[in-house]
Design a protein around this motif. Structure first.
Motif, PDB file in Angstrom:
ATOM      1  N   LEU A  39       0.806  -1.225   0.000  1.00 36.80           N
ATOM      2  CA  LEU A  39       0.000   0.000   0.000  1.00 36.80           C
ATOM      3  C   LEU A  39       0.839   1.276   0.000  1.00 36.80           C
ATOM      4  O   LEU A  39       0.316   2.346  -0.316  1.00 36.80           O
ATOM      5  N   GLY A  40       2.105   1.169   0.359  1.00 34.73           N
ATOM      6  CA  GLY A  40       2.958   2.352   0.383  1.00 34.73           C
ATOM      7  C   GLY A  40       3.793   2.482  -0.872  1.00 34.73           C
ATOM      8  O   GLY A  40       3.681   3.447  -1.624  1.00 34.73           O
ATOM      9  N   LEU A  41       4.640   1.485  -1.106  1.00 39.94           N
ATOM     10  CA  LEU A  41       5.563   1.564  -2.241  1.00 39.94           C
ATOM     11  C   LEU A  41       4.899   1.218  -3.574  1.00 39.94           C
ATOM     12  O   LEU A  41       5.292   1.750  -4.615  1.00 39.94           O
ATOM     13  N   GLY A  42       3.896   0.355  -3.553  1.00 38.55           N
ATOM     14  CA  GLY A  42       3.203  -0.016  -4.798  1.00 38.55           C
ATOM     15  C   GLY A  42       2.574   1.170  -5.519  1.00 38.55           C
ATOM     16  O   GLY A  42       2.847   1.394  -6.710  1.00 38.55           O
ATOM     17  N   PRO A  43       1.733   1.964  -4.845  1.00 38.61           N
ATOM     18  CA  PRO A  43       1.168   3.142  -5.505  1.00 38.61           C
ATOM     19  C   PRO A  43       2.220   4.162  -5.930  1.00 38.61           C
ATOM     20  O   PRO A  43       2.063   4.825  -6.957  1.00 38.61           O
ATOM     21  N   LEU A  44       3.293   4.295  -5.154  1.00 34.83           N
ATOM     22  CA  LEU A  44       4.344   5.236  -5.537  1.00 34.83           C
ATOM     23  C   LEU A  44       5.049   4.780  -6.816  1.00 34.83           C
ATOM     24  O   LEU A  44       5.383   5.608  -7.675  1.00 34.83           O
ATOM     25  N   LEU A  45       5.241   3.491  -6.959  1.00 37.09           N
ATOM     26  CA  LEU A  45       5.837   2.956  -8.184  1.00 37.09           C
ATOM     27  C   LEU A  45       4.922   3.210  -9.376  1.00 37.09           C
ATOM     28  O   LEU A  45       5.373   3.596 -10.460  1.00 37.09           O
ATOM     29  N   TYR A  46       3.608   3.042  -9.167  1.00 30.09           N
ATOM     30  CA  TYR A  46       2.648   3.331 -10.229  1.00 30.09           C
ATOM     31  C   TYR A  46       2.723   4.801 -10.633  1.00 30.09           C
ATOM     32  O   TYR A  46       2.679   5.135 -11.816  1.00 30.09           O
ATOM     33  N   CYS A  47       2.853   5.692  -9.666  1.00 29.42           N
ATOM     34  CA  CYS A  47       2.950   7.128  -9.939  1.00 29.42           C
ATOM     35  C   CYS A  47       4.175   7.438 -10.781  1.00 29.42           C
ATOM     36  O   CYS A  47       4.106   8.226 -11.733  1.00 29.42           O
ATOM     37  N   VAL A  48       5.307   6.828 -10.435  1.00 27.96           N
ATOM     38  CA  VAL A  48       6.535   7.070 -11.191  1.00 27.96           C
ATOM     39  C   VAL A  48       6.356   6.644 -12.643  1.00 27.96           C
ATOM     40  O   VAL A  48       6.740   7.364 -13.574  1.00 27.96           O
ATOM     41  N   ILE A  49       5.752   5.489 -12.840  1.00 29.95           N
ATOM     42  CA  ILE A  49       5.538   4.988 -14.205  1.00 29.95           C
ATOM     43  C   ILE A  49       4.523   5.852 -14.952  1.00 29.95           C
ATOM     44  O   ILE A  49       4.706   6.174 -16.125  1.00 29.95           O
ATOM     45  N   TYR A  50       3.463   6.260 -14.261  1.00 31.85           N
ATOM     46  CA  TYR A  50       2.388   7.022 -14.903  1.00 31.85           C
ATOM     47  C   TYR A  50       2.882   8.390 -15.399  1.00 31.85           C
ATOM     48  O   TYR A  50       2.506   8.837 -16.475  1.00 31.85           O
ATOM     49  N   TYR A  51       3.694   9.059 -14.597  1.00 37.21           N
ATOM     50  CA  TYR A  51       4.134  10.415 -14.949  1.00 37.21           C
ATOM     51  C   TYR A  51       5.509  10.463 -15.617  1.00 37.21           C
ATOM     52  O   TYR A  51       6.018  11.547 -15.898  1.00 37.21           O
ATOM     53  N   CYS A  52       6.129   9.313 -15.896  1.00 35.61           N
ATOM     54  CA  CYS A  52       7.486   9.348 -16.447  1.00 35.61           C
ATOM     55  C   CYS A  52       7.522  10.004 -17.829  1.00 35.61           C
ATOM     56  O   CYS A  52       8.487  10.687 -18.164  1.00 35.61           O
ATOM     57  N   GLY A  53       6.472   9.845 -18.635  1.00 35.54           N
ATOM     58  CA  GLY A  53       6.447  10.487 -19.949  1.00 35.54           C
ATOM     59  C   GLY A  53       6.439  12.001 -19.850  1.00 35.54           C
ATOM     60  O   GLY A  53       7.209  12.680 -20.548  1.00 35.54           O
ATOM     61  N   TYR A 107       3.786  24.959 -12.573  1.00 44.26           N
ATOM     62  CA  TYR A 107       4.781  23.910 -12.361  1.00 44.26           C
ATOM     63  C   TYR A 107       4.321  22.632 -13.056  1.00 44.26           C
ATOM     64  O   TYR A 107       3.124  22.344 -13.114  1.00 44.26           O
ATOM     65  N   PRO A 108       5.265  21.854 -13.549  1.00 47.34           N
ATOM     66  CA  PRO A 108       4.877  20.577 -14.155  1.00 47.34           C
ATOM     67  C   PRO A 108       4.332  19.620 -13.087  1.00 47.34           C
ATOM     68  O   PRO A 108       4.999  19.358 -12.084  1.00 47.34           O
ATOM     69  N   TYR A 109       3.136  19.124 -13.322  1.00 43.55           N
ATOM     70  CA  TYR A 109       2.422  18.310 -12.344  1.00 43.55           C
ATOM     71  C   TYR A 109       3.183  17.012 -12.033  1.00 43.55           C
ATOM     72  O   TYR A 109       3.281  16.592 -10.886  1.00 43.55           O
ATOM     73  N   GLY A 110       3.726  16.379 -13.044  1.00 41.93           N
ATOM     74  CA  GLY A 110       4.472  15.143 -12.840  1.00 41.93           C
ATOM     75  C   GLY A 110       5.715  15.343 -11.991  1.00 41.93           C
ATOM     76  O   GLY A 110       6.065  14.500 -11.162  1.00 41.93           O
ATOM     77  N   LEU A 111       6.394  16.458 -12.178  1.00 36.15           N
ATOM     78  CA  LEU A 111       7.595  16.740 -11.393  1.00 36.15           C
ATOM     79  C   LEU A 111       7.245  16.996  -9.921  1.00 36.15           C
ATOM     80  O   LEU A 111       8.008  16.612  -9.022  1.00 36.15           O
ATOM     81  N   LEU A 112       6.093  17.611  -9.679  1.00 33.95           N
ATOM     82  CA  LEU A 112       5.641  17.800  -8.295  1.00 33.95           C
ATOM     83  C   LEU A 112       5.384  16.449  -7.636  1.00 33.95           C
ATOM     84  O   LEU A 112       5.728  16.236  -6.467  1.00 33.95           O
ATOM     85  N   TRP A 113       4.781  15.537  -8.410  1.00 31.90           N
ATOM     86  CA  TRP A 113       4.534  14.210  -7.865  1.00 31.90           C
ATOM     87  C   TRP A 113       5.839  13.469  -7.629  1.00 31.90           C
ATOM     88  O   TRP A 113       5.969  12.713  -6.671  1.00 31.90           O
ATOM     89  N   TYR A 114       6.820  13.674  -8.479  1.00 34.51           N
ATOM     90  CA  TYR A 114       8.111  13.029  -8.277  1.00 34.51           C
ATOM     91  C   TYR A 114       8.768  13.510  -6.985  1.00 34.51           C
ATOM     92  O   TYR A 114       9.441  12.737  -6.308  1.00 34.51           O
ATOM     93  N   ALA A 115       8.592  14.772  -6.646  1.00 32.79           N
ATOM     94  CA  ALA A 115       9.122  15.283  -5.378  1.00 32.79           C
ATOM     95  C   ALA A 115       8.443  14.579  -4.202  1.00 32.79           C
ATOM     96  O   ALA A 115       9.103  14.186  -3.231  1.00 32.79           O
ATOM     97  N   PHE A 116       7.121  14.405  -4.302  1.00 31.76           N
ATOM     98  CA  PHE A 116       6.390  13.693  -3.248  1.00 31.76           C
ATOM     99  C   PHE A 116       6.856  12.239  -3.156  1.00 31.76           C
ATOM    100  O   PHE A 116       7.070  11.713  -2.057  1.00 31.76           O
ATOM    101  N   VAL A 117       7.011  11.599  -4.307  1.00 33.57           N
ATOM    102  CA  VAL A 117       7.449  10.203  -4.330  1.00 33.57           C
ATOM    103  C   VAL A 117       8.835  10.058  -3.720  1.00 33.57           C
ATOM    104  O   VAL A 117       9.109   9.086  -2.998  1.00 33.57           O
ATOM    105  N   LEU A 118       9.705  11.004  -3.976  1.00 35.53           N
ATOM    106  CA  LEU A 118      11.051  10.953  -3.412  1.00 35.53           C
ATOM    107  C   LEU A 118      10.996  10.955  -1.884  1.00 35.53           C
ATOM    108  O   LEU A 118      11.644  10.140  -1.219  1.00 35.53           O
ATOM    109  N   LEU A 119      10.213  11.856  -1.323  1.00 36.47           N
ATOM    110  CA  LEU A 119      10.090  11.933   0.139  1.00 36.47           C
ATOM    111  C   LEU A 119       9.407  10.695   0.712  1.00 36.47           C
ATOM    112  O   LEU A 119       9.879  10.097   1.682  1.00 36.47           O
TER     113      LEU A 119
END
Length: 195
Positions: free
Chosen positions: A117-131, A154-166
């Motif tokens: 429930l923690g890392l799985g959705p974050l991995l999906y986010c990385v894949i979804y916004y990588c383009g 701001y680019p929405y995907g990059l904001l999500w990447y910052a969240f995913v990093l943390l």
């Protein structure tokens, strides 16, 4: 006893008790990692509040509550992974219960839950916004950003990447400290059986 002003045995300085006062290593490791895991759970709660702020517009829409200030922010509609990640907060109560009782079974469930429930959705986010992120990072100055989803400039995907990093750092530390606790608790159990 020498420390209380009593008779002191000749040939000793009073420090001969030190060999009897040592705490076993697995108990020290357990105490240290319990404390660190509690800090990770605290940071997990802070990240949940950030995600809840992002989801607030959608939650209020579903409840038919209109707040102009929130609507003016034009927060993009959430994806399913955001809600699934929020359920990972419930696991923190399982983890805290496990460290309070030194329960290996609960802690193992906590570890599996964080991975799912923690890392799985974050991995999906990385894949979804990588383009979008790749397109934004390789963008030339004269190219248009119409194809990239933006929010508040701001680019929405990059904001999500910052969240995913943390969030991924918090989750990896949770897994690391949980693994250390599992090792220490198993060592303690093996030590007890040997006695």
């Amino acid at each position: 006893m020498a420390s209380r002003g009593g008779i002191m045995v000749t040939g000793t300085n009073g420090a001969d008790y030190e060999h009897r006062e040592k705490v076993a290593a697995q108990y020290q490791i357990s105490a240290l990692n319990k404390s660190r895991l509690k800090y990770c759970v605290f940071f997990h709660h802070l990240l949940f509040l950030v995600m809840l702020a992002k989801l607030s517009a959608d939650i209020l829409d579903k409840l038919d509550i209109f707040i102009l200030e929130i609507e003016e922010l034009q927060i993009p509609q959430p994806l399913w992974w955001e809600y699934i990640w929020c359920f990972s907060l419930l696991l923190s109560f399982l983890g805290l219960s496990a460290i309070k009782r030194n329960n290996i079974r609960y802690l193992r469930r906590y570890v599996y839950g964080i991975m799912g429930l923690g890392l799985g959705p974050l991995l999906y986010c990385v894949i979804y916004y990588c383009g979008d992120v790749y397109q934004y990072l390789t963008l030339d100055e004269d190219e248009d950003v119409d194809d990239i989803q933006m929010w508040q400039g701001y680019p929405y995907g990059l904001l999500w990447y910052a969240f995913v990093l943390l969030a991924s750092q918090v989750h990896f530390f949770q897994l690391y400290f949980s693994y250390n606790l599992l090792k220490a608790w198993r060592a303690r159990g093996a030590y007890r059986k040997a006695e």
